[in-house]
Design a protein around this motif. Structure first.
Motif, PDB file in Angstrom:
ATOM      1  N   GLU A 198    -101.788  21.593  17.612  1.00 49.14           N
ATOM      2  CA  GLU A 198    -103.051  21.093  18.169  1.00 49.14           C
ATOM      3  C   GLU A 198    -103.217  19.604  17.930  1.00 49.14           C
ATOM      4  O   GLU A 198    -103.743  18.881  18.786  1.00 49.14           O
ATOM      5  N   ARG A 201    -101.155  17.842  20.503  1.00 47.62           N
ATOM      6  CA  ARG A 201    -101.784  17.898  21.821  1.00 47.62           C
ATOM      7  C   ARG A 201    -102.907  16.878  21.947  1.00 47.62           C
ATOM      8  O   ARG A 201    -103.067  16.223  22.992  1.00 47.62           O
ATOM      9  N   THR A 202    -103.669  16.709  20.882  1.00 50.25           N
ATOM     10  CA  THR A 202    -104.770  15.716  20.926  1.00 50.25           C
ATOM     11  C   THR A 202    -104.195  14.304  21.020  1.00 50.25           C
ATOM     12  O   THR A 202    -104.734  13.444  21.716  1.00 50.25           O
TER      13      THR A 202
END
Length: 207
Positions: A198, A201-202
């Motif tokens: 995550e 992805r950010t």
């Protein structure tokens, strides 16, 4: 007359000798060798086959991994419920699996639509114990919780009480049954939480 009998005896002995010299597949009658594969050990095995002469084709490895597509949620109506999740949980994996199979069979018998059936990740709990001497905690036992989910759609409101009564009467000891409405959080609970992914992805989204 004796000469004729002698000739017959000689011809019979020659035929018997010829049968003994013949291979086993010819020696046996057709009905005796139908269920036996005696030709497998013969040098003539494989005659007429040509596929093994061709080079083996390499299977192309799919780079794209399989993606689980969420099942569309059915909204509830006046006569039927929407998408419901029947969650079976317990410490004994055999009981949990058999009870989930039983629910699946009951749904099939009552013509209840089953949208999906899957297993959730096994949860492990370690019980620590303080020894009499020393301050270091020691693992006393490990408890594993197994969960199975049967997703049902458009369950009739009139059939639901009878269906639940049948399930509760046949519920084994040590197995818990819970019914809840399907949400996006329930769908995401099927996958392993990866915080490092995550974060990546950010970072990609910010660029």
């Amino acid at each position: 007359m004796n000469s004729v009998i002698r000739k017959l005896q000689v011809s019979a002995m020659q035929q018997a000798a010829a049968i003994r010299r013949a291979p086993s597949c010819i020696r046996l009658p057709v009905w005796a060798s139908m269920n036996e594969r005696q030709y497998r050990s013969k040098p003539t095995h494989g005659i007429g086959k040509w596929k093994y002469l061709l080079p083996k084709e390499r299977r192309k490895k799919s780079r794209d991994k399989r993606q689980i597509i969420p099942i569309p949620i059915v909204e509830a109506t006046d006569t039927a419920y929407g998408t419901l999740n029947f969650k079976v949980s317990g410490y004994d994996m055999t009981l949990v699996e058999h009870y989930s199979q039983y629910i699946h069979k009951v749904c099939s018998r009552l013509d209840i639509k089953i949208a999906d059936r899957y297993a959730l990740q096994t949860k492990t709990i370690e019980l620590m114990m303080m020894p009499d001497k020393g301050k270091k905690m020691v693992i006393d036992s490990v408890i594993k919780t197994h969960e199975r989910v049967i997703q049902v759609q458009s369950l009739n409101t009139l059939l639901c009480p009878v269906f639940m009564e049948v399930l509760l009467k046949n519920q084994p000891e040590g197995v818990q049954l819970s019914v809840m409405e399907h949400t996006d959080a329930e769908f995401k609970a099927r996958f392993k939480h990866r915080p490092d992914l995550e974060v990546l992805r950010t970072q990609v989204a910010q660029q």
